[in-house]
Design a protein around this motif. Structure first.
Motif, PDB file in Angstrom:
ATOM      1  N   ARG A 157      -7.666   3.562   2.060  1.00 18.94           N
ATOM      2  CA  ARG A 157      -9.062   4.236   2.155  1.00 18.94           C
ATOM      3  C   ARG A 157      -9.703   4.083   0.835  1.00 18.94           C
ATOM      4  NH1 ARG A 157      -8.695   9.923   5.183  1.00 18.94           N
ATOM      5  NH2 ARG A 157     -10.920   9.557   4.435  1.00 18.94           N
ATOM      6  N   GLY A 158      -9.417   2.996   0.008  1.00 17.19           N
ATOM      7  CA  GLY A 158     -10.114   2.727  -1.268  1.00 17.19           C
ATOM      8  C   GLY A 158      -9.620   3.506  -2.542  1.00 17.19           C
ATOM      9  N   GLY A 159      -8.513   4.193  -2.409  1.00 13.46           N
ATOM     10  CA  GLY A 159      -7.870   4.861  -3.597  1.00 13.46           C
ATOM     11  C   GLY A 159      -7.867   6.272  -3.431  1.00 13.46           C
ATOM     12  N   PHE A 160      -8.322   6.665  -4.719  1.00 11.04           N
ATOM     13  CA  PHE A 160      -8.234   8.250  -5.057  1.00 11.04           C
ATOM     14  C   PHE A 160      -9.486   8.855  -4.367  1.00 11.04           C
ATOM     15  CE2 PHE A 160      -9.737  11.924  -7.433  1.00 11.04           C
ATOM     16  CZ  PHE A 160      -8.301  12.768  -7.265  1.00 11.04           C
ATOM     17  N   TYR A 161      -9.208  10.154  -3.694  1.00 13.02           N
ATOM     18  CA  TYR A 161     -10.361  10.704  -3.024  1.00 13.02           C
ATOM     19  C   TYR A 161      -9.995  12.385  -2.968  1.00 13.02           C
ATOM     20  CZ  TYR A 161      -8.162  10.683   1.647  1.00 13.02           C
ATOM     21  OH  TYR A 161      -7.312  10.673   2.384  1.00 13.02           O
ATOM     22  N   GLU A 162     -10.828  13.021  -2.682  1.00 11.80           N
ATOM     23  CA  GLU A 162     -10.745  14.590  -2.492  1.00 11.80           C
ATOM     24  C   GLU A 162     -11.224  14.777  -1.070  1.00 11.80           C
ATOM     25  OE1 GLU A 162     -12.107  19.094  -3.385  1.00 11.80           O
ATOM     26  OE2 GLU A 162     -12.335  17.495  -4.691  1.00 11.80           O
ATOM     27  N   MET A 163      -9.919  15.471  -0.310  1.00 14.47           N
ATOM     28  CA  MET A 163      -9.880  15.485   1.258  1.00 14.47           C
ATOM     29  C   MET A 163     -11.266  16.480   1.583  1.00 14.47           C
ATOM     30  SD  MET A 163      -5.992  15.918   2.443  1.00 14.47           S
ATOM     31  CE  MET A 163      -4.804  14.714   2.034  1.00 14.47           C
ATOM     32  N   GLY A 164     -11.779  16.087   2.714  1.00 22.02           N
ATOM     33  CA  GLY A 164     -12.695  16.892   3.408  1.00 22.02           C
ATOM     34  C   GLY A 164     -12.078  17.929   4.316  1.00 22.02           C
ATOM     35  N   ASP A 165     -12.997  18.727   5.104  1.00 18.02           N
ATOM     36  CA  ASP A 165     -12.537  20.014   5.546  1.00 18.02           C
ATOM     37  C   ASP A 165     -11.492  19.754   6.744  1.00 18.02           C
ATOM     38  OD1 ASP A 165     -13.865  21.555   4.068  1.00 18.02           O
ATOM     39  OD2 ASP A 165     -15.438  21.567   5.373  1.00 18.02           O
ATOM     40  N   ASP A 166     -11.821  18.379   7.659  1.00 15.59           N
ATOM     41  CA  ASP A 166     -11.135  17.921   8.428  1.00 15.59           C
ATOM     42  C   ASP A 166      -9.427  17.784   8.143  1.00 15.59           C
ATOM     43  OD1 ASP A 166     -12.986  18.495  10.381  1.00 15.59           O
ATOM     44  OD2 ASP A 166     -13.516  16.228  10.273  1.00 15.59           O
ATOM     45  N   GLU A 167      -9.395  17.163   7.050  1.00 12.25           N
ATOM     46  CA  GLU A 167      -7.981  16.842   6.615  1.00 12.25           C
ATOM     47  C   GLU A 167      -7.183  18.116   5.966  1.00 12.25           C
ATOM     48  OE1 GLU A 167      -7.032  12.533   5.186  1.00 12.25           O
ATOM     49  OE2 GLU A 167      -8.976  12.955   4.457  1.00 12.25           O
ATOM     50  N   VAL A 168      -8.053  18.780   5.053  1.00 17.08           N
ATOM     51  CA  VAL A 168      -7.624  20.057   4.537  1.00 17.08           C
ATOM     52  C   VAL A 168      -6.798  20.933   5.346  1.00 17.08           C
ATOM     53  CG1 VAL A 168      -8.185  22.005   3.160  1.00 17.08           C
ATOM     54  CG2 VAL A 168      -8.901  19.953   2.544  1.00 17.08           C
ATOM     55  N   SER A 169      -7.358  20.909   6.578  1.00 19.93           N
ATOM     56  CA  SER A 169      -6.658  22.028   7.596  1.00 19.93           C
ATOM     57  C   SER A 169      -5.247  21.599   7.969  1.00 19.93           C
ATOM     58  CB  SER A 169      -7.419  21.972   8.715  1.00 19.93           C
ATOM     59  OG  SER A 169      -7.461  20.787   9.661  1.00 19.93           O
ATOM     60  N   ARG A 214      -8.467  22.993  -1.963  1.00 26.71           N
ATOM     61  CA  ARG A 214      -8.715  21.576  -2.420  1.00 26.71           C
ATOM     62  C   ARG A 214      -7.500  20.544  -2.253  1.00 26.71           C
ATOM     63  NH1 ARG A 214     -11.855  21.314  -7.895  1.00 26.71           N
ATOM     64  NH2 ARG A 214     -12.143  19.320  -7.182  1.00 26.71           N
ATOM     65  N   VAL A 215      -7.565  19.754  -1.726  1.00 30.56           N
ATOM     66  CA  VAL A 215      -6.178  18.480  -1.666  1.00 30.56           C
ATOM     67  C   VAL A 215      -6.785  17.189  -2.138  1.00 30.56           C
ATOM     68  CG1 VAL A 215      -4.460  17.824  -0.219  1.00 30.56           C
ATOM     69  CG2 VAL A 215      -5.663  20.084   0.369  1.00 30.56           C
ATOM     70  N   PHE A 216      -5.832  16.756  -3.102  1.00 29.73           N
ATOM     71  CA  PHE A 216      -6.201  15.261  -3.602  1.00 29.73           C
ATOM     72  C   PHE A 216      -5.485  14.354  -2.997  1.00 29.73           C
ATOM     73  CE2 PHE A 216      -7.163  18.893  -6.774  1.00 29.73           C
ATOM     74  CZ  PHE A 216      -8.424  18.429  -7.100  1.00 29.73           C
ATOM     75  N   ALA A 217      -5.907  13.074  -2.681  1.00 23.75           N
ATOM     76  CA  ALA A 217      -5.079  12.142  -2.086  1.00 23.75           C
ATOM     77  C   ALA A 217      -5.353  10.829  -2.643  1.00 23.75           C
ATOM     78  CB  ALA A 217      -5.357  12.032  -0.498  1.00 23.75           C
ATOM     79  N   LYS A 243       0.843  -1.136  -0.016  1.00 24.99           N
ATOM     80  CA  LYS A 243       0.071  -0.090   0.050  1.00 24.99           C
ATOM     81  C   LYS A 243       0.790   1.238  -0.137  1.00 24.99           C
ATOM     82  CE  LYS A 243      -0.523  -0.069   5.095  1.00 24.99           C
ATOM     83  NZ  LYS A 243      -1.337  -0.111   6.223  1.00 24.99           N
ATOM     84  N   TYR A 244       0.120   2.378  -0.339  1.00 24.42           N
ATOM     85  CA  TYR A 244       0.886   3.627  -0.266  1.00 24.42           C
ATOM     86  C   TYR A 244      -0.174   4.763  -0.176  1.00 24.42           C
ATOM     87  CZ  TYR A 244      -0.180   4.777  -5.041  1.00 24.42           C
ATOM     88  OH  TYR A 244      -0.783   5.113  -6.410  1.00 24.42           O
ATOM     89  N   ARG A 245       0.630   5.985   0.193  1.00 27.74           N
ATOM     90  CA  ARG A 245      -0.345   7.017   0.339  1.00 27.74           C
ATOM     91  C   ARG A 245       0.274   8.115  -0.165  1.00 27.74           C
ATOM     92  NH1 ARG A 245      -4.427   9.896   3.218  1.00 27.74           N
ATOM     93  NH2 ARG A 245      -4.130  11.984   3.791  1.00 27.74           N
TER      94      ARG A 245
END
Length: 272
Positions: free
Chosen positions: A107-119, A99-102, A85-87
């Motif tokens: 966590r299932g692959g590609f996703y766009e971060m929510g407010d909690d992670e973006v901070s 906007r931050v992409f991860a 695995k990797y992140r």
């Protein structure tokens, strides 16, 4: 009557959905390039894993795959990695949208971060960005309220006017709500940093076609509507439709003329 209500509801829902989805429809050059860089990295990581039975721990290990992106615009990092695995994360070096992409295998692959992670990634300017977004959201809410008012006004006209061929004035009016919704969203969100994507161009083309159709049918309605007690009201509605459609068409044409050329700093690279 039920078909009329259903169509009005569909038009209203589509118009409001258009305003609600503005974040993804009006994307900045930096956000588009940050997402593309991460998508390219995902492809390279799979190729690296096939060759080495593990994922790369940093960008240096995948230099031979020719991952190219504008480092002055995009910040890209492999945060953690092991055999299974990797992140990795990607965001504009100077974000104006927070906007931050991860990509996270766990966590299932590609996703766009929510407010909690973006901070955790957008520092310093986050409050300023949120304030700007709040101001745009307020304008979107106001636009949504105006759309609801236009739908309500049309429904009231429909219930009060039962004369022959009344649809020649009413249906163009309801149809014109979709283009004006896109026009209001464009006025609020479009600027020099926004990418005029193929999707947005297509929506603008459809909206422009609808405005022309509304204008033509509304002009024809003056001779189609039965002369009677409700003629002046329906004729006024037709004039209103024409004005709304002209406004929408003007915004579409002006936006295309101003932003049709892609920004020079945006580059799309595919792993080679």
């Amino acid at each position: 009557m039920n078909k009329c209500k259903n169509l009005q509801f569909i038009l209203m829902a589509a118009a409001l959905a258009m305003l609600a989805g503005c974040t993804n429809l009006y994307e900045t050059t930096q956000d588009v390039q940050a997402r593309q860089a991460l998508l390219d990295l995902m492809v390279i990581q799979e190729a690296y894993h096939q060759e080495n039975q593990k994922y790369a721990r940093n960008l240096v290990q995948i230099e031979k795959y020719n991952l190219k992106y504008h480092t002055g615009i995009v910040y890209l990092e492999i945060e953690s990695s092991d055999a299974g695995k990797y992140r990795a994360i990607s965001l504009p070096a100077e974000s104006t949208t927070a906007r931050v992409f991860a990509y996270d295998t766990g966590r299932g692959g590609f996703y766009e971060m929510g407010d909690d992670e973006v901070s955790n990634y957008v520092l310093g300017s986050l409050n300023h960005i949120r304030q700007q977004q709040k101001q745009k959201n307020i304008i979107d809410y106001f636009s949504g309220g105006l759309i609801l008012f236009l739908v309500w006004l049309g429904r009231r006209m429909h219930h009060r006017n039962k004369s022959e061929n009344v649809g020649w004035a009413l249906w163009p009016y309801f149809l014109s709500i979709l283009p004006v919704s896109l026009a209001m969203a464009t006025l609020n969100h479009m600027d020099k940093d926004i990418v005029l994507s193929s999707l947005l161009k297509s929506l603008m083309g459809v909206a422009l076609a609808l405005t022309l159709l509304c204008i033509v049918v509304s002009v024809m309605s003056f001779s189609k509507i039965s002369k009677g007690a409700h003629y002046e009201t329906l004729a006024s509605l037709a004039v209103c439709t024409i004005l709304i459609s002209i406004f929408s068409a003007t915004i579409m044409v002006k936006t295309y003329q101003t932003y049709s050329e892609p920004p020079k700093q945006i580059l799309y690279f595919k792993p080679g």
